[in-house]
Design an enzyme around this catalytic site. Structure first.
Site, PDB file in Angstrom:
ATOM      1  N   ARG A  39      -4.885 -23.629   0.730  1.00 42.52           N
ATOM      2  CA  ARG A  39      -4.206 -23.819   2.080  1.00 42.52           C
ATOM      3  C   ARG A  39      -4.722 -24.954   2.805  1.00 42.52           C
ATOM      4  NH1 ARG A  39      -2.219 -18.015   3.266  1.00 42.52           N
ATOM      5  NH2 ARG A  39      -0.238 -18.090   1.747  1.00 42.52           N
ATOM      6  N   GLY A  56      -1.478 -12.196  -4.881  1.00 43.78           N
ATOM      7  CA  GLY A  56      -3.062 -11.830  -5.102  1.00 43.78           C
ATOM      8  C   GLY A  56      -3.330 -10.127  -4.548  1.00 43.78           C
ATOM      9  N   ASP A  79      -4.050 -15.450   7.223  1.00 50.21           N
ATOM     10  CA  ASP A  79      -2.781 -16.034   6.878  1.00 50.21           C
ATOM     11  C   ASP A  79      -2.070 -16.919   7.625  1.00 50.21           C
ATOM     12  OD1 ASP A  79      -3.283 -14.790   4.303  1.00 50.21           O
ATOM     13  OD2 ASP A  79      -2.126 -13.036   4.821  1.00 50.21           O
ATOM     14  N   SER A 112     -13.029  -9.980   2.569  1.00 48.37           N
ATOM     15  CA  SER A 112     -11.530  -9.779   1.867  1.00 48.37           C
ATOM     16  C   SER A 112     -11.257  -8.354   1.908  1.00 48.37           C
ATOM     17  CB  SER A 112     -11.871 -10.398   0.466  1.00 48.37           C
ATOM     18  OG  SER A 112     -10.758  -9.935  -0.132  1.00 48.37           O
ATOM     19  N   LYS A 124      -6.187 -19.110  -1.613  1.00 43.59           N
ATOM     20  CA  LYS A 124      -5.073 -18.383  -1.224  1.00 43.59           C
ATOM     21  C   LYS A 124      -3.862 -18.850  -2.208  1.00 43.59           C
ATOM     22  CE  LYS A 124      -6.396 -15.842   1.958  1.00 43.59           C
ATOM     23  NZ  LYS A 124      -6.795 -14.628   1.807  1.00 43.59           N
ATOM     24  N   ARG A 174       0.934  -1.134  -0.145  1.00 46.26           N
ATOM     25  CA  ARG A 174      -0.046  -0.049  -0.096  1.00 46.26           C
ATOM     26  C   ARG A 174       0.622   1.256   0.167  1.00 46.26           C
ATOM     27  NH1 ARG A 174      -2.992  -4.250   2.002  1.00 46.26           N
ATOM     28  NH2 ARG A 174      -5.026  -3.915   1.766  1.00 46.26           N
ATOM     29  N   ARG A 222       3.832 -19.815   2.734  1.00 43.43           N
ATOM     30  CA  ARG A 222       3.423 -19.993   4.400  1.00 43.43           C
ATOM     31  C   ARG A 222       3.242 -21.544   4.517  1.00 43.43           C
ATOM     32  NH1 ARG A 222       2.549 -14.848   5.579  1.00 43.43           N
ATOM     33  NH2 ARG A 222       1.393 -13.485   4.340  1.00 43.43           N
TER      34      ARG A 222
HETATM   35  C1  S3P Z   1      -4.279  -8.901   2.325  1.00 45.89           C
HETATM   36  C2  S3P Z   1      -5.540  -9.477   2.688  1.00 45.89           C
HETATM   37  C3  S3P Z   1      -5.682 -10.907   2.722  1.00 45.89           C
HETATM   38  C4  S3P Z   1      -4.519 -11.761   3.157  1.00 45.89           C
HETATM   39  C5  S3P Z   1      -3.413 -11.435   2.168  1.00 45.89           C
HETATM   40  C6  S3P Z   1      -3.166  -9.940   2.467  1.00 45.89           C
HETATM   41  C7  S3P Z   1      -4.235  -7.507   2.137  1.00 45.89           C
HETATM   42  O1  S3P Z   1      -6.437 -11.510   1.706  1.00 45.89           O
HETATM   43  O2  S3P Z   1      -4.791 -13.119   2.868  1.00 45.89           O
HETATM   44  O3  S3P Z   1      -2.313 -12.195   2.476  1.00 45.89           O
HETATM   45  O4  S3P Z   1      -3.008  -6.929   2.205  1.00 45.89           O
HETATM   46  O5  S3P Z   1      -5.121  -6.910   2.124  1.00 45.89           O
HETATM   47  P1  S3P Z   1      -8.199 -11.530   1.451  1.00 45.89           P
HETATM   48  O6  S3P Z   1      -8.346 -10.056   1.897  1.00 45.89           O
HETATM   49  O7  S3P Z   1      -8.400 -11.814   0.113  1.00 45.89           O
HETATM   50  O8  S3P Z   1      -8.557 -12.152   2.233  1.00 45.89           O
END
Ligand code: S3P
Length: 450
Positions: free
Chosen positions: A360, A103, A329, A176, A356, A36, A405
């Site tokens: 997982r 992701g 996570d 999410s 994920k 971010r 992980r």
């Molecule tokens: C994250 C949100 C999570 C997490 C990922 C990082 C983020 O995913 O699993 O490792 O930085 O917003 P989700 O929001 O899809 O659950």
């Protein structure tokens, strides 16, 4: 692992029983906050200075993507400087953006470019191209962007952004933070107020950091208890200084390792303690873990603490489904801790674990079985781990399925099991925790190449 067009060398590792762990350690910077910081810095005016950025593969891919979109982002003497283009100023990249294994990078960036009149192509590695993007395509189409993706909303994908996006109110169908952030980031460059409603609170790093950069972000609790998170579009964002805390998701590995090895005492400094991220630590304390949260303080809008972790006897607990977003996570490493605990641990509501970096839920269950642990995966996506209070047998060769992980969790497993545990590939650990093996061995672990 950063480039979908090259196959990384496979790096198997073996973890053997260690003595007590001791030492003080700062694990690398928080991955969510690092992504971010680069992205928001790139759309702010002026310079953003980032201290403690995670220099893992995932985040380095984000830095490269922001450069491809027109911002400057570089590191000198350990400090990252981002020169932003201003909101709405992202330029069309000449090449496909390869988000590697991440992701978060893919979904947040898709949201960010959606409200720019540019076409951006995204791809990723063998894991990322399997993961669902429909969850961001849906709301962003409602806002006015268009997409060409593979079947099922999979990468590679083209995002046809628009400078005429409209604000929406969107209720998240899955808890999410990535989807919430994608919609809010599209809303950032959209005139009017964009609102995301979440029934279960997910990590709020986007909200906190957007405010830090000067955006107006409000949070309201609705009658049904859900949170309505709103961003007012087209603010002036100004470059800022950011101090990235140590990642609580990375700290989880040495923390659990210290708990499992009798007489250990490990101090993990500067760990992010945002309450939307600390579900694992709450659970470990319920299990009987001796963790002292020392020197609690605030660092650039995020709470942090130093964690003193001592070897402990753990007992099984039930982990409620509504805790999942705050430890999403951390289930692989919790499952490892549960296999050393006395009694049964039941983890409820794990559906999101299936999408994920790997499935997982399946990979954890399979790995535990290979190490002689009795487990059940419920039809309701729960995971039950039967601990005996004695070290598990170990001895398994664990399939890690491009998932950092899974690799780190089973290397921790081998630190106390009767026989060593081998992971088939550790290369992906660099996506989130560069230096993992050296740091763990520095505490007393015995992790080595095969
Ligand atoms: C994250 C949100 C999570 C997490 C990922 C990082 C983020 O995913 O699993 O490792 O930085 O917003 P989700 O929001 O899809 O659950």
């Amino acid at each position: 692992m950063t480039n979908a067009h090259s196959t990384p060398a496979v790096r198997p590792l073996r973890s053997s029983v260690s003595g007590a762990l001791t030492g003080t350690l700062r694990v690398p910077g928080d991955k969510s906050i690092s992504h971010r910081a680069l992205m928001f810095g790139a759309v702010a005016m002026g310079e953003t200075t980032i201290h403690g950025l995670l220099e893992g593969e995932d985040v380095l891919n984000t830095a490269a993507a922001m450069r491809a979109l027109g911002a400057a982002a570089a590191c000198t003497d350990g400090v990252w400087r981002v020169r932003g283009v201003g909101l709405g100023g992202l330029a069309e990249p000449a090449q496909v953006l390869d988000m590697g294994n991440s992701g978060t990078a893919a979904r947040l960036l898709v949201g960010l470019v959606a409200s720019h009149p540019i076409t951006t192509f995204f791809t990723g590695d063998g894991s990322l191209v399997k993961r669902p993007m429909a969850r961001v395509i849906g709301p962003l189409e409602k806002m006015g962007a268009s997409f060409v993706s593979r079947a099922g909303g999979r990468l590679p994908m083209a995002v046809l952004g628009s400078d005429k996006t409209v604000p929406i109110t969107y209720r998240l169908p899955v808890p999410s933070a990535q989807v919430k952030s994608a919609v809010l980031l599209c809303g950032l460059n959209t005139a009017g107020v964009t609102t995301v409603i979440e029934s279960e609170p997910t990590r709020d790093h986007s909200e906190l950091m957007l405010r830090h950069f000067g955006a107006t972000v409000s949070v309201e609790t609705l009658e049904d208890g859900a949170l309505a998170v709103s961003v007012t579009g087209q603010p002036e964002l100004t470059g800022r200084t950011i101090h990235v805390p140590a990642d609580p998701s990375s700290a989880a590995f040495p923390a659990v390792a210290a708990l499992l090895r009798p007489d250990s005492e490990v101090v993990l400094t500067d760990v992010g303690m945002n309450p939307r991220r600390t579900g694992l630590y709450d659970t470990l304390v319920e299990m009987g873990a001796d963790i002292a949260f020392e020197n609690r303080r605030d660092q650039a809008g995020e709470p942090v603490a130093d964690l003193r972790v001592r070897g402990s006897r753990l007992k099984g607990v039930v982990v409620p489904a509504d805790r999942a977003p705050s430890m999403i996570d951390e289930y692989p490493i919790l499952a490892v801790a549960a296999s050393y605990a006395e009694g049964t641990t039941v983890m409820l509501g794990l559906k999101e674990l299936r999408v994920k970096e790997s499935d997982r839920l399946a990979m954890v269950a399979e790995g535990l079985v290979r190490c002689g642990v009795k487990v059940e995966v419920g039809a309701d996506d729960s995971l039950t781990v039967h601990g005996t209070g004695r070290p598990p047998q170990g001895g398994g060769v664990i399939a890690t399925a491009m998932d950092h992980r899974i690799a780190m969790s089973f290397l921790v497993m081998g630190m106390g099991s009767v026989e060593p545990v081998q992971v088939d590939d550790s290369a992906f650990i660099d996506t989130s925790f560069p230096g993992f093996v050296g740091l763990m061995n520095g505490l007393g672990a015995k992790i080595a190449g095969v």
